[in-house]
Design an enzyme around this catalytic site. Structure first.
Site, mmCIF file in Angstrom:
data_model
loop_
_atom_site.group_PDB
_atom_site.id
_atom_site.type_symbol
_atom_site.label_atom_id
_atom_site.label_comp_id
_atom_site.label_asym_id
_atom_site.label_seq_id
_atom_site.Cartn_x
_atom_site.Cartn_y
_atom_site.Cartn_z
ATOM 1 N N ASN A 1 53.581 53.643 41.760
ATOM 2 C CA ASN A 1 52.588 53.128 40.820
ATOM 3 C C ASN A 1 51.811 53.988 40.369
ATOM 4 O OD1 ASN A 1 50.600 51.681 39.670
ATOM 5 N ND2 ASN A 1 49.807 50.329 41.356
ATOM 6 N N ARG B 1 56.364 50.447 38.977
ATOM 7 C CA ARG B 1 55.340 49.499 38.389
ATOM 8 C C ARG B 1 55.002 49.606 37.014
ATOM 9 N NH1 ARG B 1 49.067 48.568 38.880
ATOM 10 N NH2 ARG B 1 49.215 46.801 37.576
ATOM 11 N N HIS C 1 49.026 41.108 36.320
ATOM 12 C CA HIS C 1 49.003 40.753 37.569
ATOM 13 C C HIS C 1 50.383 40.055 38.049
ATOM 14 C CE1 HIS C 1 44.275 41.300 37.952
ATOM 15 N NE2 HIS C 1 44.788 42.567 38.304
ATOM 16 N N LEU D 1 42.088 37.735 42.724
ATOM 17 C CA LEU D 1 40.619 38.242 42.676
ATOM 18 C C LEU D 1 40.340 39.696 43.230
ATOM 19 C CD1 LEU D 1 38.840 34.595 43.719
ATOM 20 C CD2 LEU D 1 39.644 35.487 41.237
ATOM 21 N N GLY D 2 40.319 40.605 42.635
ATOM 22 C CA GLY D 2 40.095 42.062 43.159
ATOM 23 C C GLY D 2 39.235 42.557 42.150
ATOM 24 N N ASN D 3 39.356 44.015 41.845
ATOM 25 C CA ASN D 3 38.452 44.675 40.922
ATOM 26 C C ASN D 3 38.837 44.080 39.641
ATOM 27 O OD1 ASN D 3 36.860 46.798 42.379
ATOM 28 N ND2 ASN D 3 38.790 47.647 42.700
ATOM 29 N N ARG E 1 34.428 44.396 34.233
ATOM 30 C CA ARG E 1 34.778 43.832 32.929
ATOM 31 C C ARG E 1 34.186 42.628 32.834
ATOM 32 N NH1 ARG E 1 40.861 44.238 34.367
ATOM 33 N NH2 ARG E 1 40.957 46.325 34.704
ATOM 34 N N GLU F 1 41.132 37.383 49.364
ATOM 35 C CA GLU F 1 41.657 37.534 50.566
ATOM 36 C C GLU F 1 40.589 37.358 51.788
ATOM 37 O OE1 GLU F 1 44.665 40.667 50.983
ATOM 38 O OE2 GLU F 1 45.506 39.979 49.026
ATOM 39 N N ASN F 2 39.466 38.418 51.341
ATOM 40 C CA ASN F 2 38.623 38.604 52.307
ATOM 41 C C ASN F 2 37.316 37.850 52.116
ATOM 42 O OD1 ASN F 2 39.830 40.857 53.515
ATOM 43 N ND2 ASN F 2 39.847 41.582 51.463
ATOM 44 N N GLU G 1 52.673 43.533 46.097
ATOM 45 C CA GLU G 1 53.290 43.816 44.901
ATOM 46 C C GLU G 1 54.347 44.645 45.118
ATOM 47 O OE1 GLU G 1 49.261 43.998 43.614
ATOM 48 O OE2 GLU G 1 49.781 43.703 41.544
HETATM 49 P P1 ADP Z 1 42.150 46.157 42.957
HETATM 50 O O1 ADP Z 1 42.085 45.334 41.681
HETATM 51 O O2 ADP Z 1 41.623 47.526 42.708
HETATM 52 O O3 ADP Z 1 43.643 46.126 43.323
HETATM 53 P P2 ADP Z 1 41.400 44.937 45.319
HETATM 54 O O4 ADP Z 1 42.386 43.893 45.210
HETATM 55 O O5 ADP Z 1 41.585 45.985 46.349
HETATM 56 O O6 ADP Z 1 40.970 45.569 43.818
HETATM 57 O O7 ADP Z 1 40.045 44.147 45.407
HETATM 58 C C1 ADP Z 1 38.636 45.117 45.451
HETATM 59 C C2 ADP Z 1 37.599 44.058 45.528
HETATM 60 O O8 ADP Z 1 37.632 43.338 46.725
HETATM 61 C C3 ADP Z 1 36.091 44.963 45.620
HETATM 62 O O9 ADP Z 1 35.453 44.308 44.673
HETATM 63 C C4 ADP Z 1 35.819 44.968 47.073
HETATM 64 O O10 ADP Z 1 34.499 44.657 47.382
HETATM 65 C C5 ADP Z 1 36.465 43.284 47.474
HETATM 66 N N1 ADP Z 1 36.252 43.037 48.906
HETATM 67 C C6 ADP Z 1 37.247 43.650 50.004
HETATM 68 N N2 ADP Z 1 37.018 43.386 51.215
HETATM 69 C C7 ADP Z 1 35.850 42.254 50.958
HETATM 70 C C8 ADP Z 1 35.157 41.420 51.679
HETATM 71 N N3 ADP Z 1 35.130 41.562 53.207
HETATM 72 N N4 ADP Z 1 34.057 40.591 51.206
HETATM 73 C C9 ADP Z 1 34.163 40.684 49.691
HETATM 74 N N5 ADP Z 1 34.768 41.213 48.830
HETATM 75 C C10 ADP Z 1 35.696 42.291 49.512
#
Ligand code: ADP
Length: 399
Positions: free
Chosen positions: A7, A91, A180, A209-211, A241, A333-334, A385
């Site tokens: 990647n 990727r 994605h 839902l990530g960055n 963004r 996930e978190n 992925e």
């Molecule tokens: P990317 O899009 O770069 O792959 P990720 O899927 O790793 O990103 O997601 C990153 C995001 O997940 C960050 O905003 C991080 O704060 C959030 N995150 C990770 N662990 C937690 C948590 N325990 N609670 C809330 N947000 C979390």
């Protein structure tokens, strides 16, 4: 068969070596600061200490040479020789209009990817550099491209054509592509598996839902709509963004003296969670600040929850129903509180969460967090992925 998954980003290169079909990860790692000062390679093997080295990485080929050196190293390596690698999976963020499914990479594919760099300026060049590097260092090893856009290629015209002059689609390829896709494909497939159903039988909304974040409606295994568009800028609020805004904000700011590059930077790097909260793009930091009473952090999160809810409503309408809602990626996930807040007051759609299960389900594992009487299943599924790329690569390389 051993599959190397690559990647390549603008200044980074992530890798994972898989044993397929088992899906076992033999080693993985990250090359950082390629082409800039501070080059670093981090190499990880399950059950062993990480190995980290600071070394200049002039370009993606140099990074790849390091990866191959580490993988075959007598002490740090996991294979004896490069020839053990059966295929490489890349990727690739953008497959344009033409590359609608994973495929073997040949000269024609690379030439096409070069031709669409104008619509993929950030991710295209490093991906191509990664492919060229592999070609040079692993001459006869088959390479497969797996595109973030391809899962979305089933969208109907009404979802992917923007209501602007049609010639802009015909002449400049301006349309919704969606991103994605590999993650949405993995989690929607896994959701069906978890429920013992076929994807064809289900109406699914997947929230990655990530960055960067995107939400996708998958009806009968096919994407019917997704929030990201011509670029990954469209849709819900993200880390830095803005997501969708009134396009006139752009031209208004330009009329007020900002350059196109400044507006782009503002929307891409200084907006979202960071822009509204003024604290951070990292959801954890914003959540902590909100919990301590910071009003703008609270507002940033409210905008995020509200945006997700609106798309769930819209996509349920688009599919005339909903069977499964999936949360994935870093936040999905978190962040248990986000999941709870998004699913609150959604009973009119048949969405009812078991808040106890949601609050206690272990991280990093698939979980069903729906209440017993929920018409819609609510699932938390860690995305994978790289595994998906390894799977496609193994399949196509064996053909
Ligand atoms: P990317 O899009 O770069 O792959 P990720 O899927 O790793 O990103 O997601 C990153 C995001 O997940 C960050 O905003 C991080 O704060 C959030 N995150 C990770 N662990 C937690 C948590 N325990 N609670 C809330 N947000 C979390």
């Amino acid at each position: 068969m051993k599959i190397l998954v690559i990647n390549a980003g603008s200044s980074s290169l992530k890798y994972q070596l898989f044993e397929m079909p088992e899906g076992k990860v033999l080693a993985k790692g990250l090359c950082e600061c390629i082409g800039i000062e501070g080059g670093t390679v981090t190499h990880k093997r399950p059950g062993q200490d990480d190995y980290k080295v600071k070394t200049p990485l002039d370009d993606h080929e140099a990074a790849l040479a390091w990866v191959l050196k580490l993988l075959t190293d007598t002490e740090l390596g996991v294979i004896a020789d490069i020839s053990e690698i059966g295929a490489v999976g890349h990727r690739i963020a953008h497959g344009g209009e033409k590359l609608r499914a994973s495929c073997l990479i040949d000269d024609e594919v690379i030439t096409y990817l070069e031709s669409i760099v104008p619509i993929n300026p950030l991710h295209g060049p490093p991906a191509i550099a990664g492919m060229r590097g592999c070609r040079k260092l692993m001459e006869n090893v088959p390479m497969v491209g797996v595109f973030d856009t391809s899962f979305h290629s089933t969208m109907p015209e009404k979802a992917y054509i923007y209501p602007i002059p049609y010639e802009l689609y015909e002449e400049k390829s301006i349309r919704r592509y969606g991103f994605h896709g590999t993650s949405h494909r993995y989690v929607s497939g896994r959701a069906a598996e978890m429920l013992g159903k076929k994807p064809e039988e289900l109406k699914i909304i997947t929230c990655h839902l990530g960055n960067g974040s995107s939400i996708t409606a998958v009806n009968g295994g096919k994407v019917v709509d997704t929030t990201m568009g011509f670029t990954p800028q469209e849709g819900i609020l993200m880390g830095t963004r803005s997501g969708s805004v009134d396009p006139t904000i752009v031209t208004y700011l330009q009329s007020q003296g900002m350059t196109a590059a400044e507006v782009e930077k503002m929307l891409n790097k200084q907006s979202g969670l960071l822009g509204v909260s003024g604290k951070s793009s990292d959801a954890r930091v914003v959540c902590d600040a909100a919990a301590e009473g910071d009003k703008r952090s609270q507002l940033a999160l409210e905008i995020l929850y509200y945006g997700i809810k609106k798309y769930i409503g819209a996509y349920t309408a688009a599919m005339n129903g909903l069977d499964v809602l999936v949360f994935t990626a870093g936040i999905g996930e978190n962040d248990r509180d986000l999941r709870r807040r998004v699913c609150q007051d959604m009973d009119y759609l048949g969405i009812a969460m078991d808040e106890e299960v949601n609050a206690t389900c272990p991280r990093g594992k698939d979980a069903d967090v729906s209440a017993a009487d929920s018409r819609v299943k609510i699932l938390v599924i860690p995305t994978d992925e790289e595994y998906m790329i390894a799977l496609d690569t193994a399949r196509l390389a064996a053909d």
